[in-house]
Design a protein around this motif. Structure first.
Motif, mmCIF file in Angstrom:
data_model
loop_
_atom_site.group_PDB
_atom_site.id
_atom_site.type_symbol
_atom_site.label_atom_id
_atom_site.label_comp_id
_atom_site.label_asym_id
_atom_site.label_seq_id
_atom_site.Cartn_x
_atom_site.Cartn_y
_atom_site.Cartn_z
ATOM 1 N N UNK A 132 0.743 -1.287 -0.093
ATOM 2 C CA UNK A 132 -0.035 -0.132 -0.166
ATOM 3 C C UNK A 132 0.764 1.205 0.116
ATOM 4 N N UNK A 133 2.148 1.189 0.703
ATOM 5 C CA UNK A 133 2.818 2.305 0.896
ATOM 6 C C UNK A 133 3.460 2.596 -0.291
ATOM 7 N N UNK A 134 4.024 1.417 -1.114
ATOM 8 C CA UNK A 134 4.722 1.715 -2.420
ATOM 9 C C UNK A 134 3.803 2.459 -3.483
ATOM 10 N N UNK A 135 2.488 1.839 -3.371
ATOM 11 C CA UNK A 135 1.566 2.464 -4.425
ATOM 12 C C UNK A 135 1.121 3.778 -4.079
ATOM 13 N N UNK A 136 0.997 4.033 -2.796
ATOM 14 C CA UNK A 136 0.858 5.532 -2.332
ATOM 15 C C UNK A 136 1.793 6.454 -2.781
ATOM 16 N N UNK A 137 3.339 6.012 -2.895
ATOM 17 C CA UNK A 137 4.386 6.833 -3.255
ATOM 18 C C UNK A 137 4.209 7.014 -4.656
ATOM 19 N N UNK A 138 3.979 5.919 -5.451
ATOM 20 C CA UNK A 138 4.036 6.108 -7.056
ATOM 21 C C UNK A 138 2.856 6.954 -7.502
ATOM 22 N N UNK A 139 1.628 7.038 -6.475
ATOM 23 C CA UNK A 139 0.626 7.988 -6.750
ATOM 24 C C UNK A 139 0.890 9.340 -6.596
ATOM 25 N N UNK A 140 1.560 9.376 -5.453
ATOM 26 C CA UNK A 140 1.888 10.929 -5.243
ATOM 27 C C UNK A 140 2.658 11.472 -6.108
ATOM 28 N N UNK A 141 3.961 10.601 -6.536
ATOM 29 C CA UNK A 141 4.849 11.165 -7.674
ATOM 30 C C UNK A 141 4.068 11.420 -8.878
ATOM 31 N N UNK A 142 3.106 10.576 -9.374
ATOM 32 C CA UNK A 142 2.244 10.806 -10.414
ATOM 33 C C UNK A 142 1.314 11.698 -10.249
ATOM 34 N N UNK A 143 1.025 12.094 -9.148
ATOM 35 C CA UNK A 143 -0.070 13.201 -9.000
ATOM 36 C C UNK A 143 -1.548 12.410 -9.345
ATOM 37 N N UNK A 144 -1.512 11.313 -8.734
ATOM 38 C CA UNK A 144 -2.717 10.415 -8.971
ATOM 39 C C UNK A 144 -3.743 10.626 -7.518
#
Length: 138
Positions: free
Chosen positions: A103-115
């Motif tokens: 969940x944390x990894x996906x949250x980080x990717x979403x934050x980086x991609x502005x999702x």
């Protein structure tokens, strides 16, 4: 990730043979052929420092065209050819398919991609952001 994998398998601080290069690149999810591996090692005179390895990884990643393959997979699952996927569905794919991200990894990717979790994502744009090289601040 590249640095950790490199030093895990190239304990002397450099790659000295074909086996080490093969294991390292395949551990990082790439699929170079034996001929490609031999040519990469020959290009670096049989030995590779970490900087040489990064150069080879950059060269090889342009050959494999990973972003194009990922976008093609999204298109295959997009029968209406909208070019988008819901953030909820994307999160499910990232967490539950393949090796599955936390969940944390996906949250980080979403934050980086502005999702935003309730948004719709243009998957071609998302893949370009997600596959971009990570800056090395070490």
């Amino acid at each position: 990730e590249f640095r950790e994998c490199f030093y895990l398998f190239a304990r002397s601080g450099q790659i000295n043979n074909l086996d080490e290069l093969t294991v390292i690149m395949r551990s990082l999810g790439l699929s170079p052929t034996i001929q490609e591996l031999v040519s990469y090692l020959k290009e670096k005179n049989g030995k590779m420092s970490f900087a040489d390895f990064l150069d080879i990884m950059h060269k090889h990643s342009s050959v494999e065209k990973l972003p194009d393959e990922v976008i093609a997979a999204f298109r295959a699952a997009d029968p209406q050819n909208k070019g988008t996927i819901s953030a909820k569905q994307l999160r499910n794919l990232l967490q539950n398919w393949g090796e599955g991200l936390s969940v944390r990894e996906v949250d980080n990717i979403f934050r980086e991609a502005n999702v935003n979790n309730n948004s719709t994502v243009r998957y071609a744009d998302f893949v370009k952001i997600a596959c971009a090289p990570v800056p090395d601040y070490y």
